[in-house]
Design an enzyme around this catalytic site. Structure first.
Site, PDB file in Angstrom:
ATOM      1  N   LEU A 165      43.825  55.518  38.691  1.00  0.00           N
ATOM      2  CA  LEU A 165      42.488  55.868  39.154  1.00  0.00           C
ATOM      3  C   LEU A 165      41.489  54.802  38.724  1.00  0.00           C
ATOM      4  O   LEU A 165      41.599  54.243  37.619  1.00  0.00           O
ATOM      5  CB  LEU A 165      42.068  57.229  38.582  1.00  0.00           C
TER       6      LEU A 165
ATOM      7  N   GLY B 255      47.536  57.142  37.386  1.00  0.00           N
ATOM      8  CA  GLY B 255      47.462  57.516  38.805  1.00  0.00           C
ATOM      9  C   GLY B 255      48.444  56.746  39.675  1.00  0.00           C
ATOM     10  O   GLY B 255      48.913  57.257  40.701  1.00  0.00           O
TER      11      GLY B 255
ATOM     12  N   ASN C 140      49.909  57.474  31.062  1.00  0.00           N
ATOM     13  CA  ASN C 140      49.414  57.027  29.756  1.00  0.00           C
ATOM     14  C   ASN C 140      48.017  57.560  29.431  1.00  0.00           C
ATOM     15  O   ASN C 140      47.313  57.009  28.584  1.00  0.00           O
ATOM     16  CB  ASN C 140      49.382  55.488  29.730  1.00  0.00           C
ATOM     17  N   GLU C 141      47.613  58.645  30.096  1.00  0.00           N
ATOM     18  CA  GLU C 141      46.236  59.136  29.977  1.00  0.00           C
ATOM     19  C   GLU C 141      45.782  59.329  28.531  1.00  0.00           C
ATOM     20  O   GLU C 141      44.644  59.021  28.185  1.00  0.00           O
ATOM     21  CB  GLU C 141      46.080  60.463  30.744  1.00  0.00           C
TER      22      GLU C 141
HETATM   23  C1  LIG Z   1      40.480  66.946  33.206  1.00  0.00           C
HETATM   24  C2  LIG Z   1      41.056  65.686  33.627  1.00  0.00           C
HETATM   25  C3  LIG Z   1      40.307  64.522  33.156  1.00  0.00           C
HETATM   26  C4  LIG Z   1      40.639  63.280  33.354  1.00  0.00           C
HETATM   27  C5  LIG Z   1      41.855  62.896  34.048  1.00  0.00           C
HETATM   28  C6  LIG Z   1      41.863  61.423  34.309  1.00  0.00           C
HETATM   29  C7  LIG Z   1      43.214  61.019  34.812  1.00  0.00           C
HETATM   30  C8  LIG Z   1      43.265  59.533  34.851  1.00  0.00           C
HETATM   31  C9  LIG Z   1      44.150  58.878  35.552  1.00  0.00           C
HETATM   32  C10 LIG Z   1      44.127  57.406  35.642  1.00  0.00           C
HETATM   33  O1  LIG Z   1      44.804  56.850  36.460  1.00  0.00           O
HETATM   34  S1  LIG Z   1      43.125  56.512  34.579  1.00  0.00           S
HETATM   35  C11 LIG Z   1      43.563  54.789  34.799  1.00  0.00           C
HETATM   36  C12 LIG Z   1      44.667  54.437  33.878  1.00  0.00           C
HETATM   37  N1  LIG Z   1      45.046  53.076  34.089  1.00  0.00           N
HETATM   38  C13 LIG Z   1      45.344  52.229  33.118  1.00  0.00           C
HETATM   39  O2  LIG Z   1      45.384  52.577  31.961  1.00  0.00           O
HETATM   40  C14 LIG Z   1      45.644  50.816  33.511  1.00  0.00           C
HETATM   41  C15 LIG Z   1      44.551  49.895  33.063  1.00  0.00           C
HETATM   42  N2  LIG Z   1      44.787  48.530  33.489  1.00  0.00           N
HETATM   43  C16 LIG Z   1      45.709  47.742  32.928  1.00  0.00           C
HETATM   44  O3  LIG Z   1      46.431  48.090  32.029  1.00  0.00           O
HETATM   45  C17 LIG Z   1      45.791  46.343  33.453  1.00  0.00           C
HETATM   46  O4  LIG Z   1      44.601  46.067  34.169  1.00  0.00           O
HETATM   47  C18 LIG Z   1      47.005  46.107  34.383  1.00  0.00           C
HETATM   48  C19 LIG Z   1      47.084  47.134  35.490  1.00  0.00           C
HETATM   49  C20 LIG Z   1      48.285  46.098  33.532  1.00  0.00           C
HETATM   50  C21 LIG Z   1      46.845  44.699  35.044  1.00  0.00           C
HETATM   51  O5  LIG Z   1      46.683  43.738  34.053  1.00  0.00           O
HETATM   52  P1  LIG Z   1      46.100  42.305  34.455  1.00  0.00           P
HETATM   53  O6  LIG Z   1      46.115  41.489  33.207  1.00  0.00           O
HETATM   54  O7  LIG Z   1      46.796  41.786  35.638  1.00  0.00           O
HETATM   55  O8  LIG Z   1      44.594  42.591  34.949  1.00  0.00           O
HETATM   56  P2  LIG Z   1      43.337  42.898  34.030  1.00  0.00           P
HETATM   57  O9  LIG Z   1      43.662  43.848  32.964  1.00  0.00           O
HETATM   58  O10 LIG Z   1      42.713  41.597  33.633  1.00  0.00           O
HETATM   59  O11 LIG Z   1      42.384  43.650  35.073  1.00  0.00           O
HETATM   60  C22 LIG Z   1      41.718  42.937  36.126  1.00  0.00           C
HETATM   61  C23 LIG Z   1      40.410  43.655  36.396  1.00  0.00           C
HETATM   62  O12 LIG Z   1      40.699  44.986  36.842  1.00  0.00           O
HETATM   63  C24 LIG Z   1      40.007  45.930  36.008  1.00  0.00           C
HETATM   64  N3  LIG Z   1      40.814  47.159  35.922  1.00  0.00           N
HETATM   65  C25 LIG Z   1      42.054  47.298  35.473  1.00  0.00           C
HETATM   66  N4  LIG Z   1      42.474  48.566  35.598  1.00  0.00           N
HETATM   67  C26 LIG Z   1      41.459  49.249  36.152  1.00  0.00           C
HETATM   68  C27 LIG Z   1      41.273  50.617  36.524  1.00  0.00           C
HETATM   69  N5  LIG Z   1      42.247  51.552  36.376  1.00  0.00           N
HETATM   70  N6  LIG Z   1      40.098  50.969  37.050  1.00  0.00           N
HETATM   71  C28 LIG Z   1      39.095  50.058  37.226  1.00  0.00           C
HETATM   72  N7  LIG Z   1      39.223  48.751  36.895  1.00  0.00           N
HETATM   73  C29 LIG Z   1      40.386  48.356  36.356  1.00  0.00           C
HETATM   74  C30 LIG Z   1      39.869  45.220  34.670  1.00  0.00           C
HETATM   75  O13 LIG Z   1      38.846  45.790  33.927  1.00  0.00           O
HETATM   76  C31 LIG Z   1      39.570  43.805  35.117  1.00  0.00           C
HETATM   77  O14 LIG Z   1      38.210  43.796  35.512  1.00  0.00           O
HETATM   78  P3  LIG Z   1      37.333  42.485  35.330  1.00  0.00           P
HETATM   79  O15 LIG Z   1      37.921  41.466  36.273  1.00  0.00           O
HETATM   80  O16 LIG Z   1      35.947  42.914  35.702  1.00  0.00           O
HETATM   81  O17 LIG Z   1      37.439  42.070  33.891  1.00  0.00           O
END
Ligand SMILES: CC/C=C\CCC/C=C/C(=O)SCCNC(=O)CCNC(=O)[C@H](O)C(C)(C)COP(=O)(O)OP(=O)(O)OC[C@H]1O[C@@H](n2cnc3c(N)ncnc32)[C@H](O)[C@@H]1OP(=O)(O)O
Length: 280
Positions: free
Chosen positions: A86, A131, A155-156
């Site tokens: 997400l 997500g 990994n939430e």
């Molecule tokens: C009651 C219920 C309540 C809540 C429920 C919520 C449920 C949540 C579900 C989710 O899915 S939360 C998202 C979880 N995702 C993650 O933990 C992954 C996070 N990202 C990473 O680990 C890494 O980005 C990667 C996917 C392994 C890719 O690594 P890479 O080195 O290739 O890229 P980088 O980390 O430099 O990221 C580039 C750029 O993208 C932004 N980014 C990354 N992930 C997200 C994301 N999920 N959402 C928005 N933006 C994201 C990151 O900040 C970088 O941005 P920048 O260029 O501005 O620095």
């Protein structure tokens, strides 16, 4: 939908244009008939923004309604990343109305995917946290590329948030209760061999064989008469989906309350900052 879209249906953040057809591996044309490919394309990390979620649902709905399609391969157009999950920016510093719209879109995509009449095969060609993992778990079969960087899992907890009950149910239905409990509490992201061992994915194959393997698997699933397979899928999945359907609004309210908490906003911001600072 035109028959020649069969080979590709790209989800982009800002374009509805279909991509040129791509080669579909070694299977004969007959085997490929009726199979669409949905490629997530929201660079840099295929985060699931409100726009992507909405387009995904629309694409699925079109495919469901077009009887020429019987199966969909879900994969990524972003090298090394299936989906970062997400879009965290959709859950930070926004209005209550926005959170509600976003969460309804997450629910809608899950329901569409989980109950789809189509055969869904995930061709996971990159890392797949939270997500991203959930999307693959809604599919009927998961093929993961054998690359030690391609971790997959919910990994939430590591973000300081809680995977909702229907994320949990989807995982439990795939890997069983004990494995799910451990994986969810610890926020485990499994490398390919481990993901295969615990049943998070069904097959791990060399990276250049992910797509062709997904197609071979699809041929096997499409060999089963649709009506019998679809009813069986519904039998297995509807009780889980119904639990959300019955309390969709309450689930949204719970999300609103949860995500609006100062402590949760702080955790999400810190996590985003950590991601951004990673670059140096
Ligand atoms: C009651 C219920 C309540 C809540 C429920 C919520 C449920 C949540 C579900 C989710 O899915 S939360 C998202 C979880 N995702 C993650 O933990 C992954 C996070 N990202 C990473 O680990 C890494 O980005 C990667 C996917 C392994 C890719 O690594 P890479 O080195 O290739 O890229 P980088 O980390 O430099 O990221 C580039 C750029 O993208 C932004 N980014 C990354 N992930 C997200 C994301 N999920 N959402 C928005 N933006 C994201 C990151 O900040 C970088 O941005 P920048 O260029 O501005 O620095």
């Amino acid at each position: 939908m035109a028959q020649d879209l069969v080979d590709g249906l790209l989800i982009k953040a800002r374009s509805h244009l279909p991509p040129p057809s791509e080669p579909l591996g070694k299977l004969s044309k007959r085997d490929r008939k009726g199979v669409a490919v949905i490629k997530l394309k929201n660079p840099p990390v295929n985060s699931l923004s409100l726009e992507v979620l909405t387009e995904f649902v629309i694409s699925l709905e079109k495919l469901e309604n077009d009887k020429t399609f019987r199966g969909v391969i879900v994969t990524s157009d972003c090298p090394g990343i299936f989906s970062a999950g997400l879009d965290l920016t959709e859950m930070c510093g926004k209005s209550q109305a926005h959170y509600a719209e976003f969460w309804r879109a997450v629910q809608e995509l899950w329901l569409r995917l989980y109950l789809s009449n189509l055969v869904l095969i995930a061709a996971i060609n990159g890392v797949s946290p939270a997500g991203g993992c959930l999307i693959s778990l809604t599919c009927d079969y998961r093929v993961l590329a054998d690359n030690p960087k391609y971790n997959i899992g919910l990994n939430e907890t590591l973000l300081g948030v809680v995977a909702p009950s229907w994320f949990k149910d989807t995982l439990v239905n795939t890997v069983g209760h004990r494995t799910a409990e451990r994986a969810l509490q610890l926020g485990l992201l499994f490398p390919p061999a481990e993901a295969l061992r615990v049943g998070m994915v069904d097959q791990v194959v060399p990276e250049d064989q992910v797509h062709s393997t997904a197609l071979s698997v699809m041929a096997q699933w499409l060999a089963v008469p649709d009506h019998a397979r679809q009813l069986t899928k519904s039998l297995m999945r509807k009780p889980t989906a119904d639990r959300l359907v019955k309390q969709r609004d309450a689930d949204i309210q719970y999300f609103l309350q949860f995500v609006s908490r100062d402590s949760i906003q702080k955790s999400l911001r810190m996590y985003l900052d950590k991601l951004r600072q990673k670059k140096g």
